[in-house]
Write a protein that holds these residues in place. Structure first.
Motif, mmCIF file in Angstrom:
data_model
loop_
_atom_site.group_PDB
_atom_site.id
_atom_site.type_symbol
_atom_site.label_atom_id
_atom_site.label_comp_id
_atom_site.label_asym_id
_atom_site.label_seq_id
_atom_site.Cartn_x
_atom_site.Cartn_y
_atom_site.Cartn_z
ATOM 1 N N THR A 132 0.833 -1.206 0.000
ATOM 2 C CA THR A 132 0.000 0.000 0.000
ATOM 3 C C THR A 132 0.869 1.258 0.000
ATOM 4 O O THR A 132 0.555 2.242 -0.669
ATOM 5 N N ALA A 133 1.960 1.229 0.742
ATOM 6 C CA ALA A 133 2.846 2.396 0.803
ATOM 7 C C ALA A 133 3.777 2.477 -0.403
ATOM 8 O O ALA A 133 4.120 3.569 -0.852
ATOM 9 N N ALA A 134 4.182 1.332 -0.936
ATOM 10 C CA ALA A 134 5.200 1.324 -1.989
ATOM 11 C C ALA A 134 4.643 1.555 -3.389
ATOM 12 O O ALA A 134 5.298 2.179 -4.223
ATOM 13 N N ILE A 135 3.469 1.053 -3.668
ATOM 14 C CA ILE A 135 2.897 1.161 -5.017
ATOM 15 C C ILE A 135 1.976 2.377 -5.067
ATOM 16 O O ILE A 135 1.008 2.474 -4.310
ATOM 17 N N SER A 136 2.276 3.293 -5.974
ATOM 18 C CA SER A 136 1.550 4.568 -5.996
ATOM 19 C C SER A 136 0.077 4.410 -6.348
ATOM 20 O O SER A 136 -0.740 5.238 -5.946
ATOM 21 N N LYS A 137 -0.308 3.377 -7.066
ATOM 22 C CA LYS A 137 -1.720 3.190 -7.412
ATOM 23 C C LYS A 137 -2.533 2.676 -6.225
ATOM 24 O O LYS A 137 -3.762 2.671 -6.284
ATOM 25 N N PRO A 148 -2.959 10.258 -4.248
ATOM 26 C CA PRO A 148 -1.820 11.130 -4.559
ATOM 27 C C PRO A 148 -1.550 12.115 -3.422
ATOM 28 O O PRO A 148 -2.431 12.441 -2.634
ATOM 29 N N GLU A 149 -0.304 12.572 -3.361
ATOM 30 C CA GLU A 149 0.066 13.543 -2.332
ATOM 31 C C GLU A 149 -0.614 14.882 -2.602
ATOM 32 O O GLU A 149 -0.839 15.262 -3.733
ATOM 33 N N GLN A 190 -8.730 1.317 -3.060
ATOM 34 C CA GLN A 190 -7.560 1.566 -2.224
ATOM 35 C C GLN A 190 -7.874 1.329 -0.751
ATOM 36 O O GLN A 190 -7.086 0.737 -0.023
ATOM 37 N N CYS A 249 -7.594 18.165 -1.737
ATOM 38 C CA CYS A 249 -6.864 16.899 -1.834
ATOM 39 C C CYS A 249 -7.808 15.774 -2.229
ATOM 40 O O CYS A 249 -8.971 15.748 -1.819
ATOM 41 N N HIS A 308 -2.350 3.994 -3.108
ATOM 42 C CA HIS A 308 -2.634 5.065 -2.145
ATOM 43 C C HIS A 308 -2.963 6.356 -2.913
ATOM 44 O O HIS A 308 -2.573 6.512 -4.062
#
Length: 89
Positions: free
Chosen positions: A7-12, A16-17, A33, A26, A14
């Motif tokens: 969940t933390a490593a793959i951007s899809k 977006p910042e 997710q 935001c 979580h």
């Protein structure tokens, strides 16, 4: 733990910042997710509930209750085990 790491490593997995944007603008997590994240927590709970009650019994089995040092060891083990488990929860 692997699911939470993914969940933390793959951007899809979580949202977006936000960066310097307003908090109201935001983008939150998608239902997929959130499902993936919560399934990781469910797996952690199932895994912890399977081993945590057995830890003290397995550890106390290492002491001989028929001798004085074994009885002291069991008592000390349960005291320290209970203190450490309650502080980790």
């Amino acid at each position: 733990m692997l699911v939470l790491t993914l969940t933390a490593a793959i951007s899809k997995l979580h949202p977006p910042e936000c960066g310097n944007q307003e908090p109201a603008s935001c983008v939150g997590p998608t239902p997929g997710q959130m499902t993936f994240l919560l399934s990781g927590f469910v797996l952690l709970v199932i895994g912890a509930s399977g081993i945590r009650p057995c830890n003290l019994a397995f550890g106390a089995d290492q002491f001989d209750p028929n001798i004085e040092s074994g009885r002291r060891g069991i008592s000390s083990f349960f005291n320290w085990g209970t203190i450490s488990l309650t502080h980790l929860l």
